[in-house]
Design a protein around this motif. Structure first.
Motif, PDB file in Angstrom:
ATOM      1  N   ARG A  99     -10.757 -37.871  18.887  1.00  0.00           N
ATOM      2  CA  ARG A  99      -9.899 -38.511  17.897  1.00  0.00           C
ATOM      3  C   ARG A  99     -10.702 -38.779  16.620  1.00  0.00           C
ATOM      4  O   ARG A  99     -10.239 -38.583  15.513  1.00  0.00           O
ATOM      5  CB  ARG A  99      -9.332 -39.818  18.460  1.00  0.00           C
ATOM      6  N   GLU A 100     -11.948 -39.206  16.828  1.00  0.00           N
ATOM      7  CA  GLU A 100     -12.770 -39.532  15.660  1.00  0.00           C
ATOM      8  C   GLU A 100     -13.643 -38.339  15.277  1.00  0.00           C
ATOM      9  O   GLU A 100     -14.367 -37.813  16.112  1.00  0.00           O
ATOM     10  CB  GLU A 100     -13.663 -40.735  15.982  1.00  0.00           C
ATOM     11  N   ALA A 101     -13.520 -37.921  14.040  1.00  0.00           N
ATOM     12  CA  ALA A 101     -14.302 -36.807  13.503  1.00  0.00           C
ATOM     13  C   ALA A 101     -14.385 -35.608  14.452  1.00  0.00           C
ATOM     14  O   ALA A 101     -15.454 -35.271  14.948  1.00  0.00           O
ATOM     15  CB  ALA A 101     -15.705 -37.276  13.136  1.00  0.00           C
ATOM     16  N   PRO A 102     -13.239 -34.978  14.737  1.00  0.00           N
ATOM     17  CA  PRO A 102     -13.288 -33.786  15.590  1.00  0.00           C
ATOM     18  C   PRO A 102     -14.057 -32.662  14.890  1.00  0.00           C
ATOM     19  O   PRO A 102     -14.049 -32.592  13.663  1.00  0.00           O
ATOM     20  CB  PRO A 102     -11.814 -33.423  15.767  1.00  0.00           C
ATOM     21  N   LEU A 103     -14.697 -31.835  15.677  1.00  0.00           N
ATOM     22  CA  LEU A 103     -15.421 -30.700  15.095  1.00  0.00           C
ATOM     23  C   LEU A 103     -14.424 -29.719  14.499  1.00  0.00           C
ATOM     24  O   LEU A 103     -13.406 -29.418  15.117  1.00  0.00           O
ATOM     25  CB  LEU A 103     -16.229 -29.969  16.172  1.00  0.00           C
ATOM     26  N   THR A 104     -14.711 -29.213  13.314  1.00  0.00           N
ATOM     27  CA  THR A 104     -13.843 -28.214  12.700  1.00  0.00           C
ATOM     28  C   THR A 104     -14.186 -26.836  13.260  1.00  0.00           C
ATOM     29  O   THR A 104     -15.241 -26.649  13.865  1.00  0.00           O
ATOM     30  CB  THR A 104     -14.038 -28.184  11.173  1.00  0.00           C
ATOM     31  N   GLU A 105     -13.303 -25.894  13.032  1.00  0.00           N
ATOM     32  CA  GLU A 105     -13.543 -24.522  13.488  1.00  0.00           C
ATOM     33  C   GLU A 105     -14.830 -23.964  12.871  1.00  0.00           C
ATOM     34  O   GLU A 105     -15.614 -23.287  13.538  1.00  0.00           O
ATOM     35  CB  GLU A 105     -12.321 -23.664  13.094  1.00  0.00           C
ATOM     36  N   GLU A 106     -15.054 -24.301  11.589  1.00  0.00           N
ATOM     37  CA  GLU A 106     -16.268 -23.821  10.905  1.00  0.00           C
ATOM     38  C   GLU A 106     -17.522 -24.386  11.559  1.00  0.00           C
ATOM     39  O   GLU A 106     -18.514 -23.695  11.764  1.00  0.00           O
ATOM     40  CB  GLU A 106     -16.257 -24.229   9.416  1.00  0.00           C
ATOM     41  N   GLN A 107     -17.442 -25.689  11.875  1.00  0.00           N
ATOM     42  CA  GLN A 107     -18.603 -26.323  12.509  1.00  0.00           C
ATOM     43  C   GLN A 107     -18.850 -25.744  13.902  1.00  0.00           C
ATOM     44  O   GLN A 107     -19.993 -25.525  14.300  1.00  0.00           O
ATOM     45  CB  GLN A 107     -18.389 -27.838  12.591  1.00  0.00           C
ATOM     46  N   MET A 108     -17.757 -25.469  14.615  1.00  0.00           N
ATOM     47  CA  MET A 108     -17.901 -24.883  15.946  1.00  0.00           C
ATOM     48  C   MET A 108     -18.572 -23.517  15.857  1.00  0.00           C
ATOM     49  O   MET A 108     -19.430 -23.186  16.686  1.00  0.00           O
ATOM     50  CB  MET A 108     -16.539 -24.766  16.634  1.00  0.00           C
ATOM     51  N   ASN A 109     -18.188 -22.740  14.857  1.00  0.00           N
ATOM     52  CA  ASN A 109     -18.827 -21.437  14.666  1.00  0.00           C
ATOM     53  C   ASN A 109     -20.316 -21.581  14.402  1.00  0.00           C
ATOM     54  O   ASN A 109     -21.133 -20.806  14.902  1.00  0.00           O
ATOM     55  CB  ASN A 109     -18.168 -20.670  13.518  1.00  0.00           C
ATOM     56  N   ALA A 110     -20.632 -22.588  13.596  1.00  0.00           N
ATOM     57  CA  ALA A 110     -22.045 -22.828  13.284  1.00  0.00           C
ATOM     58  C   ALA A 110     -22.818 -23.159  14.557  1.00  0.00           C
ATOM     59  O   ALA A 110     -23.915 -22.636  14.794  1.00  0.00           O
ATOM     60  CB  ALA A 110     -22.170 -23.973  12.273  1.00  0.00           C
ATOM     61  N   VAL A 111     -22.221 -24.027  15.400  1.00  0.00           N
ATOM     62  CA  VAL A 111     -22.892 -24.431  16.638  1.00  0.00           C
ATOM     63  C   VAL A 111     -23.095 -23.223  17.562  1.00  0.00           C
ATOM     64  O   VAL A 111     -24.169 -23.015  18.116  1.00  0.00           O
ATOM     65  CB  VAL A 111     -22.093 -25.538  17.372  1.00  0.00           C
ATOM     66  N   ARG A 112     -22.042 -22.382  17.697  1.00  0.00           N
ATOM     67  CA  ARG A 112     -22.156 -21.192  18.547  1.00  0.00           C
ATOM     68  C   ARG A 112     -23.305 -20.303  18.085  1.00  0.00           C
ATOM     69  O   ARG A 112     -24.137 -19.874  18.875  1.00  0.00           O
ATOM     70  CB  ARG A 112     -20.864 -20.365  18.462  1.00  0.00           C
ATOM     71  N   LYS A 113     -23.327 -20.050  16.783  1.00  0.00           N
ATOM     72  CA  LYS A 113     -24.340 -19.171  16.220  1.00  0.00           C
ATOM     73  C   LYS A 113     -25.727 -19.784  16.423  1.00  0.00           C
ATOM     74  O   LYS A 113     -26.684 -19.110  16.812  1.00  0.00           O
ATOM     75  CB  LYS A 113     -24.049 -18.991  14.727  1.00  0.00           C
ATOM     76  N   PHE A 114     -25.797 -21.075  16.176  1.00  0.00           N
ATOM     77  CA  PHE A 114     -27.072 -21.788  16.303  1.00  0.00           C
ATOM     78  C   PHE A 114     -27.598 -21.713  17.731  1.00  0.00           C
ATOM     79  O   PHE A 114     -28.756 -21.392  17.981  1.00  0.00           O
ATOM     80  CB  PHE A 114     -26.874 -23.250  15.890  1.00  0.00           C
ATOM     81  N   TRP A 115     -26.720 -22.003  18.685  1.00  0.00           N
ATOM     82  CA  TRP A 115     -27.169 -22.113  20.072  1.00  0.00           C
ATOM     83  C   TRP A 115     -27.566 -20.747  20.632  1.00  0.00           C
ATOM     84  O   TRP A 115     -28.511 -20.634  21.399  1.00  0.00           O
ATOM     85  CB  TRP A 115     -26.072 -22.765  20.917  1.00  0.00           C
ATOM     86  N   LYS A 116     -26.840 -19.713  20.211  1.00  0.00           N
ATOM     87  CA  LYS A 116     -27.146 -18.363  20.658  1.00  0.00           C
ATOM     88  C   LYS A 116     -28.594 -17.995  20.319  1.00  0.00           C
ATOM     89  O   LYS A 116     -29.313 -17.434  21.135  1.00  0.00           O
ATOM     90  CB  LYS A 116     -26.188 -17.376  19.984  1.00  0.00           C
ATOM     91  N   SER A 117     -29.014 -18.358  19.113  1.00  0.00           N
ATOM     92  CA  SER A 117     -30.353 -17.925  18.714  1.00  0.00           C
ATOM     93  C   SER A 117     -31.444 -18.949  19.038  1.00  0.00           C
ATOM     94  O   SER A 117     -32.623 -18.616  18.967  1.00  0.00           O
ATOM     95  CB  SER A 117     -30.373 -17.563  17.224  1.00  0.00           C
ATOM     96  N   ASN A 118     -31.063 -20.176  19.409  1.00  0.00           N
ATOM     97  CA  ASN A 118     -32.110 -21.181  19.626  1.00  0.00           C
ATOM     98  C   ASN A 118     -32.247 -21.706  21.047  1.00  0.00           C
ATOM     99  O   ASN A 118     -33.250 -22.352  21.357  1.00  0.00           O
ATOM    100  CB  ASN A 118     -31.903 -22.370  18.690  1.00  0.00           C
TER     101      ASN A 118
END
Lengths: 188, 81
Positions: free
Chosen positions: A79-98
């Motif tokens: 409810r509070e500050a849900p992750l946006t689609e853009e942020q989710m994409n960033a997290v996916r990309k980040f986690w894949k490489s790190n």
């Protein structure tokens, strides 16, 4: 809003370099200045806390990509500050490489004892010995550099020892025993 | 081995015994899912005066396999002497 992905990714990368890759000199002010110069301090602090929380959860569980999706979905429904689609994409990309690199860094930070830094060896032939039978018998000399993992600036200790052919084969069979145990208990 | 000319001296200890254990670090404050195997080894050596020394060292699997490989190469090279 693709910019949002880029900035969020940059923030995750910055925090990771600071917390896990030993670049503690990266300050929060520096990150704000470089990535979110126009954001208010309060909003930036919120974002920072958010990113830290995400990182902590992902690192602590060492999530695989399936677990990450479940986690992200939950985060996008908050409810509070849900992750946006853009942020989710960033997290996916980040986690894949790190993911792997961060886990390795956590592991090396968990080694607190003496660790093996370097192995060198040499084979000698004895030209003189106490017993005639030892003459011309080859001898294996091994040198191990052992370092204190908590005091990286301290010079490594050097341990040297000699092994006869027989001793070396005993040691080798110990190594085989260890390898067998590893294969038995550790899934790859 | 050229970087350690000290090794040419004869005061090299004898290896008496190796003791080992295989451990698995399961969890830590930073990572609940640590799952990190490691090998701990204690080397007992005797110096030229007969004095015994023990040294314990922790290794990751990569480090252990490197040491094991070096030992195998030693054995191979010893056979050809």
């Amino acid at each position: 809003m693709a910019d949002d992905t880029k900035s969020f990714l940059a923030l995750l990368n910055g925090l990771t370099r600071k917390s896990y890759y030993g670049q503690s000199e990266i300050s929060e002010d520096f990150l704000k200045e470089q990535i979110y110069p126009d954001l208010s301090q309060e909003d930036f602090d919120h974002l920072l806390t958010r990113c830290r929380g995400l990182l902590k959860s992902m690192v602590s569980a060492d999530m695989d990509m399936t677990q990450l999706e479940v986690f992200l979905t939950a985060q996008s429904k908050k409810r509070e500050a849900p992750l946006t689609e853009e942020q989710m994409n960033a997290v996916r990309k980040f986690w894949k490489s790190n993911k792997t690199k961060i886990h390795e860094s956590i592991i090396s930070q968990t080694m607190w004892g003496s660790t093996l830094q370097k192995v060198s060896w040499r084979i000698d032939l004895k030209s003189q010995a106490r017993h005639v039978s030892e003459i011309n018998a080859p001898s294996a000399i091994m040198e191990l550099q052992i370092a204190d993992s908590l005091q990286k600036d301290k010079e490594a200790d050097v341990v040297r020892f000699e092994m006869s052919e027989d001793k070396l084969s005993t040691v080798l069979s110990s190594m085989q025993d260890i390898e067998e145990q590893i294969n038995q208990y550790v899934q790859k | 081995m050229d970087e350690s000319p000290d090794l040419c001296k004869v005061d090299v200890g004898q290896l008496l015994d190796i003791r080992w254990k295989l451990g698995l670090a399961v969890s830590s404050d930073e990572c609940k899912n640590l799952n990190f195997p490691f090998v701990t080894m204690t080397l007992k050596t005797a110096d030229s005066s007969g004095q015994e020394h023990s040294r314990t060292v922790e290794m990751t699997l990569t480090q252990f396999r490197n040491m094991s490989k070096q030992l195998q190469e030693m054995a191979k090279s010893m056979e050809t002497v």
